[in-house]
Design an enzyme around this catalytic site. Structure first.
Site, PDB file in Angstrom:
ATOM      1  N   ASP A  84      -0.588 -28.553  -3.830  1.00  0.00           N
ATOM      2  CA  ASP A  84      -1.641 -29.577  -3.916  1.00  0.00           C
ATOM      3  C   ASP A  84      -2.421 -29.417  -5.218  1.00  0.00           C
ATOM      4  O   ASP A  84      -2.871 -28.333  -5.562  1.00  0.00           O
ATOM      5  CB  ASP A  84      -2.581 -29.399  -2.705  1.00  0.00           C
ATOM      6  CG  ASP A  84      -3.605 -30.517  -2.589  1.00  0.00           C
ATOM      7  OD1 ASP A  84      -4.716 -30.235  -2.102  1.00  0.00           O
ATOM      8  OD2 ASP A  84      -3.309 -31.652  -2.997  1.00  0.00           O
ATOM      9  N   HIS A  86     -12.813 -36.132  -2.180  1.00  0.00           N
ATOM     10  CA  HIS A  86     -12.692 -34.871  -1.434  1.00  0.00           C
ATOM     11  C   HIS A  86     -14.010 -34.513  -0.768  1.00  0.00           C
ATOM     12  O   HIS A  86     -15.075 -34.916  -1.222  1.00  0.00           O
ATOM     13  CB  HIS A  86     -12.323 -33.737  -2.400  1.00  0.00           C
ATOM     14  CG  HIS A  86     -10.937 -33.853  -2.941  1.00  0.00           C
ATOM     15  ND1 HIS A  86     -10.597 -33.405  -4.200  1.00  0.00           N
ATOM     16  CD2 HIS A  86      -9.805 -34.372  -2.429  1.00  0.00           C
ATOM     17  CE1 HIS A  86      -9.314 -33.631  -4.416  1.00  0.00           C
ATOM     18  NE2 HIS A  86      -8.799 -34.223  -3.351  1.00  0.00           N
ATOM     19  N   SER A 113      -9.933 -36.968   5.111  1.00  0.00           N
ATOM     20  CA  SER A 113     -10.514 -36.397   6.337  1.00  0.00           C
ATOM     21  C   SER A 113     -11.447 -37.410   6.989  1.00  0.00           C
ATOM     22  O   SER A 113     -12.125 -38.182   6.296  1.00  0.00           O
ATOM     23  CB  SER A 113     -11.299 -35.120   6.026  1.00  0.00           C
ATOM     24  OG  SER A 113     -10.404 -34.011   5.953  1.00  0.00           O
TER      25      SER A 113
HETATM   26  O1  LIG Z   1      -7.306 -34.650  -0.615  1.00  0.00           O
HETATM   27  C1  LIG Z   1      -7.521 -33.507  -0.235  1.00  0.00           C
HETATM   28  C2  LIG Z   1      -8.409 -33.228   0.969  1.00  0.00           C
HETATM   29  O2  LIG Z   1      -9.290 -34.252   1.216  1.00  0.00           O
HETATM   30  P1  LIG Z   1     -10.443 -34.028   2.329  1.00  0.00           P
HETATM   31  O3  LIG Z   1     -11.534 -33.233   1.682  1.00  0.00           O
HETATM   32  O4  LIG Z   1     -10.896 -35.419   2.716  1.00  0.00           O
HETATM   33  O5  LIG Z   1      -9.849 -33.303   3.489  1.00  0.00           O
HETATM   34  N1  LIG Z   1      -6.945 -32.434  -0.844  1.00  0.00           N
HETATM   35  O6  LIG Z   1      -6.077 -32.629  -1.855  1.00  0.00           O
HETATM   36  C3  LIG Z   1      -7.297 -31.058  -0.488  1.00  0.00           C
HETATM   37  C4  LIG Z   1      -8.062 -30.400  -1.631  1.00  0.00           C
HETATM   38  C5  LIG Z   1      -8.280 -28.947  -1.267  1.00  0.00           C
HETATM   39  C6  LIG Z   1      -8.885 -28.155  -2.417  1.00  0.00           C
HETATM   40  O7  LIG Z   1      -8.773 -26.830  -2.015  1.00  0.00           O
HETATM   41  P2  LIG Z   1      -9.386 -25.621  -2.865  1.00  0.00           P
HETATM   42  O8  LIG Z   1     -10.802 -25.443  -2.381  1.00  0.00           O
HETATM   43  O9  LIG Z   1      -8.511 -24.474  -2.508  1.00  0.00           O
HETATM   44  O10 LIG Z   1      -9.291 -25.995  -4.319  1.00  0.00           O
HETATM   45 ZN   LIG Z   2      -6.784 -34.045  -3.188  1.00  0.00          ZN
END
Ligand SMILES: O=C(COP(=O)(O)O)N(O)CCCCOP(=O)(O)O
Ligand SMILES: [Zn+2]
Ligand code: NA
Length: 305
Positions: A80, A178, A211
């Protein structure tokens, strides 16, 4: 079984349903994702950010690959928000079956160059690629049009980008962002934009920041001592409409973070004498499983495996 992202997402776009891609950072999150999807006969994607790779490394990737490999449903292990060519190749070396190169903050031409490099290398190794065009960001309805357009994905540009990069699936900016604070009340989703892009393209489209931040979980978070502001997420109906128009991969991390934290806070608050980690992480796994089940049902992937 462990498969590539294309194996899961191409049927999803064709079948007009969505497949959630959940972030994992440990064994219990991974079990909640894959065991729940298996019980509901649903394909599913498990993704690790670069932060998760830093936190769990090959140990965590191996846990995901092992559980995925033994599961009787298709599961992809996805990088990701890969931030560079090197990061994408390292993930492939770790056994990832799908990688994102996120160069969306660069100008178009540079995003194309960066993305095409990863596509060529990943395709040589049979791995599928996600790229991103447009800027994620909480877009309020009141923002004037041109500012909104500066962030959101331009449909014509998306066609050019796909042709010039060969990316397998494309993350588009459609108003989501996010985290737990996606906007006031019901966060804005630009459905007209999704439908335009879907009309002009054939590859699976990706929604980040999806989410739902359910009010019940937010309430329990506060009641168990957590501090959270005016949190709001993407409505189930908005996701259902989007998956009917090309959105095939739906990213979810915050909902699992909130659920695991609620369960842990509640156990510790209600059982001050408890110090068996299984009594703390087990309920977290269970509550995350409920969140996974809800998302699979909302997106329509139940029974598709
Ligand atoms: O699109 C999303 C998630 O979206 P959401 O926040 O609505 O669940 N994501 O791509 C997840 C991003 C996660 C980042 O994680 P780190 O803290 O390890 O960098
Ligand atoms: Zn993302
Ligand atoms: Na991005």
């Amino acid at each position: 079984m462990l498969v590539t992202g294309n194996d899961i997402l191409v049927p999803a776009r064709a079948g007009r349903y969505g497949v959630p891609s959940f972030n994992t950072n440990n064994m219990e999150i991974t079990q909640a994702i894959i065991h729940t999807a298996e019980r509901l006969r649903s394909p599913v994607m498990v993704q690790m950010s670069e932060g998760a790779i830093k936190y769990g490394g090959q140990d965590l990737a191996n846990i995901v690959k092992d559980i995925a490999g033994r599961a009787t449903i298709p599961v992809a292990l996805h990088l990701d928000h890969g931030s560079s060519y090197e990061s994408a190749l390292k993930a492939i070396k770790m056994g990832f079956t799908s990688v994102m190169i996120d160069a969306s903050h660069h100008p178009f031409e540079e995003n194309v160059r960066e993305t095409r490099r990863v596509v060529e290398a990943a395709h040589a190794m049979g791995i599928s690629v996600e790229a991103e065009l447009g800027r994620l960001g909480g877009i309020e309805e009141h923002i004037v049009v041109d500012e909104k357009d500066a962030f959101l994905t331009d449909p014509e540009e998306a066609v050019q980008f796909i042709e010039q990069t060969g990316t397998d699936y494309l993350a588009i900016a459609i108003g989501t962002s996010h985290g737990a604070y996606k906007g006031k009340g019901r966060p804005y989703i630009d459905h007209a934009r999704i439908e335009k892009i879907a009309q002009l393209t054939t590859i699976p489209l990706v929604a980040h920041g999806s989410s739902g931040v359910p009010a019940e979980i937010v309430g329990r978070f506060r009641a168990s001592g957590g501090e959270i502001g005016d949190a709001a997420g993407i409505a189930d109906e908005d996701l259902q409409r989007a998956t009917g128009h090309g959105i095939a991969k739906v990213n979810v991390d915050t909902d699992l973070r909130l659920a695991s934290t609620v369960a842990i806070r509640e156990v510790l608050q209600q059982n001050p004498k408890e110090f068996d980690p299984r009594k703390v992480f087990g309920p977290a796994r269970d509550l995350m499983g409920q969140i996974v089940e809800h998302k699979l049902r909302v997106l329509g992937s139940v029974g598709k495996a």
